[in-house]
Motif scaffolding. Structure first.
Motif, PDB file in Angstrom:
ATOM      1  N   THR A  99     119.713 -15.874  98.627  1.00 33.47           N
ATOM      2  CA  THR A  99     118.726 -14.659  98.750  1.00 33.47           C
ATOM      3  C   THR A  99     119.178 -13.934  97.433  1.00 33.47           C
ATOM      4  O   THR A  99     117.670 -13.621  97.424  1.00 33.47           O
ATOM      5  CB  THR A  99     119.127 -13.487  99.981  1.00 33.47           C
ATOM      6  N   LEU A 100     120.085 -14.119  97.112  1.00 33.64           N
ATOM      7  CA  LEU A 100     119.654 -13.936  95.718  1.00 33.64           C
ATOM      8  C   LEU A 100     119.488 -14.468  94.606  1.00 33.64           C
ATOM      9  O   LEU A 100     118.307 -13.782  93.489  1.00 33.64           O
ATOM     10  CB  LEU A 100     121.568 -13.714  94.466  1.00 33.64           C
ATOM     11  N   VAL A 154     120.619  -6.450 100.598  1.00 32.82           N
ATOM     12  CA  VAL A 154     121.225  -6.959  99.629  1.00 32.82           C
ATOM     13  C   VAL A 154     120.903  -5.346  98.666  1.00 32.82           C
ATOM     14  O   VAL A 154     121.201  -4.881  97.898  1.00 32.82           O
ATOM     15  CB  VAL A 154     120.855  -7.723  98.610  1.00 32.82           C
ATOM     16  N   ILE A 155     119.763  -5.363  99.025  1.00 31.74           N
ATOM     17  CA  ILE A 155     118.761  -4.397  97.557  1.00 31.74           C
ATOM     18  C   ILE A 155     119.993  -2.856  98.630  1.00 31.74           C
ATOM     19  O   ILE A 155     120.286  -2.020  98.054  1.00 31.74           O
ATOM     20  CB  ILE A 155     117.543  -4.008  97.772  1.00 31.74           C
ATOM     21  N   MET A 192     110.001 -22.695 102.809  1.00 31.87           N
ATOM     22  CA  MET A 192     109.255 -21.621 102.958  1.00 31.87           C
ATOM     23  C   MET A 192     109.937 -20.671 103.354  1.00 31.87           C
ATOM     24  O   MET A 192     110.784 -20.627 103.738  1.00 31.87           O
ATOM     25  CB  MET A 192     108.962 -22.252 104.569  1.00 31.87           C
ATOM     26  N   ILE A 193     109.884 -19.145 103.293  1.00 35.07           N
ATOM     27  CA  ILE A 193     110.711 -17.605 103.171  1.00 35.07           C
ATOM     28  C   ILE A 193     110.686 -17.325 104.334  1.00 35.07           C
ATOM     29  O   ILE A 193     111.311 -17.448 104.899  1.00 35.07           O
ATOM     30  CB  ILE A 193     110.060 -16.849 101.857  1.00 35.07           C
ATOM     31  N   TYR A 212     113.866 -12.352 103.669  1.00 36.45           N
ATOM     32  CA  TYR A 212     113.555 -10.666 103.606  1.00 36.45           C
ATOM     33  C   TYR A 212     114.258  -9.789 104.219  1.00 36.45           C
ATOM     34  O   TYR A 212     114.546  -8.697 103.120  1.00 36.45           O
ATOM     35  CB  TYR A 212     111.941 -10.760 104.181  1.00 36.45           C
ATOM     36  N   TYR A 213     114.421 -10.105 105.477  1.00 37.98           N
ATOM     37  CA  TYR A 213     115.677  -9.499 105.761  1.00 37.98           C
ATOM     38  C   TYR A 213     117.335  -9.348 105.018  1.00 37.98           C
ATOM     39  O   TYR A 213     117.240  -7.992 104.718  1.00 37.98           O
ATOM     40  CB  TYR A 213     116.374  -9.926 107.338  1.00 37.98           C
TER      41      TYR A 213
END
Length: 77
Positions: A55-56, A20-21, A1-2, A14-15
């Motif tokens: 996360t990546l 990273v973005i 689950m995200i 998400y955070y």
């Protein structure tokens, strides 16, 4: 689950994906070193290498990043 209500939001994909973005967006290069990105995120949010890698993976699945043959993160935006 995200998304989970039981974990700290700073440890959510998400955070961390947004962080990273943000790091990748600051760079003028299309390629970014894996460990350099990790060190920048670790200095601001103190995440583990495992959480950074997950996360990546999530960013790769949604098409925000790609990987190169030499281990660089390629931003797709």
């Amino acid at each position: 689950m995200i998304i989970s209500k039981d974990i700290n939001p700073a440890k959510d994909y998400y955070y961390l994906g947004a962080k990273v973005i943000e790091i990748l967006s600051k760079s003028e290069n299309r390629k970014y070193d894996f460990f350099l990105a990790y060190e920048e995120l670790k200095s601001s949010d103190n995440v583990s290498i495992n959480l950074f890698t997950l996360t990546l993976d999530w960013l790769f699945i949604i098409g925000a990043v790609d990987n190169s043959e030499k281990g660089f993160i390629i931003k797709c935006f």
